[in-house]
Design an enzyme around this catalytic site. Sequence first.
Site, PDB file in Angstrom:
ATOM      1  N   HIS A  70       1.159  -1.477   0.038  1.00 43.18           N
ATOM      2  CA  HIS A  70      -0.005   0.071  -0.018  1.00 43.18           C
ATOM      3  C   HIS A  70       0.641   1.134   0.181  1.00 43.18           C
ATOM      4  CE1 HIS A  70      -3.390   2.852   1.153  1.00 43.18           C
ATOM      5  NE2 HIS A  70      -2.437   3.371   1.936  1.00 43.18           N
ATOM      6  N   GLU A  71       2.240   1.740   0.473  1.00 46.43           N
ATOM      7  CA  GLU A  71       2.645   2.536   0.884  1.00 46.43           C
ATOM      8  C   GLU A  71       3.405   2.297  -0.269  1.00 46.43           C
ATOM      9  OE1 GLU A  71       1.959   4.257   3.405  1.00 46.43           O
ATOM     10  OE2 GLU A  71       0.213   3.021   4.320  1.00 46.43           O
ATOM     11  N   HIS A  75       2.165   4.992  -2.522  1.00 47.49           N
ATOM     12  CA  HIS A  75       1.913   5.915  -1.900  1.00 47.49           C
ATOM     13  C   HIS A  75       3.444   6.561  -3.005  1.00 47.49           C
ATOM     14  CE1 HIS A  75      -2.035   6.598  -0.083  1.00 47.49           C
ATOM     15  NE2 HIS A  75      -1.735   6.047   1.002  1.00 47.49           N
ATOM     16  N   HIS A 113      -5.313   7.861  -1.801  1.00 49.31           N
ATOM     17  CA  HIS A 113      -6.019   6.416  -1.820  1.00 49.31           C
ATOM     18  C   HIS A 113      -7.603   6.218  -2.712  1.00 49.31           C
ATOM     19  CE1 HIS A 113      -4.855   7.021   2.888  1.00 49.31           C
ATOM     20  NE2 HIS A 113      -4.388   6.388   2.205  1.00 49.31           N
TER      21      HIS A 113
END
Lengths: 199, 128
Positions: A128-129, A132, A138
């Site tokens: 997930h990170e 980013h 998101h």
Amino acid sequence: YAFFSGRPSWRRKAPVNLTYGFFPGNFIDYIPRAEVEAAFRRAFGRWAAVIPVSFVEVEEYWAADIKVGFHGGDHGDGEPFDGVLGVLAHAFSPENGRLHLDTAETWALDFEKEQSPVAVDLESVATHEIGHVLGLAHSPVKEAIMYPSLIPRKRKLKLHRDDVEGMQLLYGSNPHFRLDSLLASETSSAARIGNVVDV
Amino acid sequence: HPPSSAARTSPWDLRSPSVGGAWAAFEGLVDAELGDQKTGVAELKRYLHRFGYLPSNLSDHRRVASRDGNNFTDAFDEVLESAVSLYQSKLGMAITGRLDGATVNQMMAPRCGVDDQNMRPQRRNSQR
């Protein structure tokens, strides 16, 4: 999918090669470092499979494009961590490169070995990170990797079509990536659910 | 009220005192609605502000002045209702503006610290 304001991404001449390194201090001591590194290798590899970007681990943390670190409480970036659960991790948009995980969490790679009810899957959060760090914000799609929450003892490793489409808008497609393989896997899951409903 | 064993069998129950969780207290806000004055609403406002759903330039009567400027009141006002609706929309939930069980449960879940309005990381960049 969504992008950060201004739609930042890593602007490099193709082929894009990004380096990543681990902060030398504060490493968690209950999972062997080699296993943490392997989990990150898999997480980076998941994104590298869909976009024409490669990731190489380097020893020199400060010289790396992407700086991964375990930090606790107020760690100097204006976004202090809050202890067990709450905020698990955060990362910065391109081309900042910082990716921070909260040392207060009980990180796990194997829920058979780690029985804590608050154990959090490290590889899922890493994936997930990294999203980013590469420029995705998101997503409102619950099944997507880029959905903002993850409950303890849950693994979410597979990129959703939403993740892939968003990331490919930023970087283009990896020439070896086949969207139909992703669709086939989704269809197969839907068929299995359908069978259960039929029964 | 203490948890009953039947209702608390989930291995990751965020409401259990033994598990804690930074936002476990939000459970007491289920079904709070416009016009209510309830302890814990200020904390919920701080949460929504942190993740980009409540603006920082609210008029003074809606928040108590503090050094960090983020001390909100416990009043469930129309600004909070609108923030809850925005939260539900951004998280792919049914948009009701109400603090129903599903919404509060979602707010209690552990999450990424990047805000949902996509502004904070940009600010971090400019600091750099």
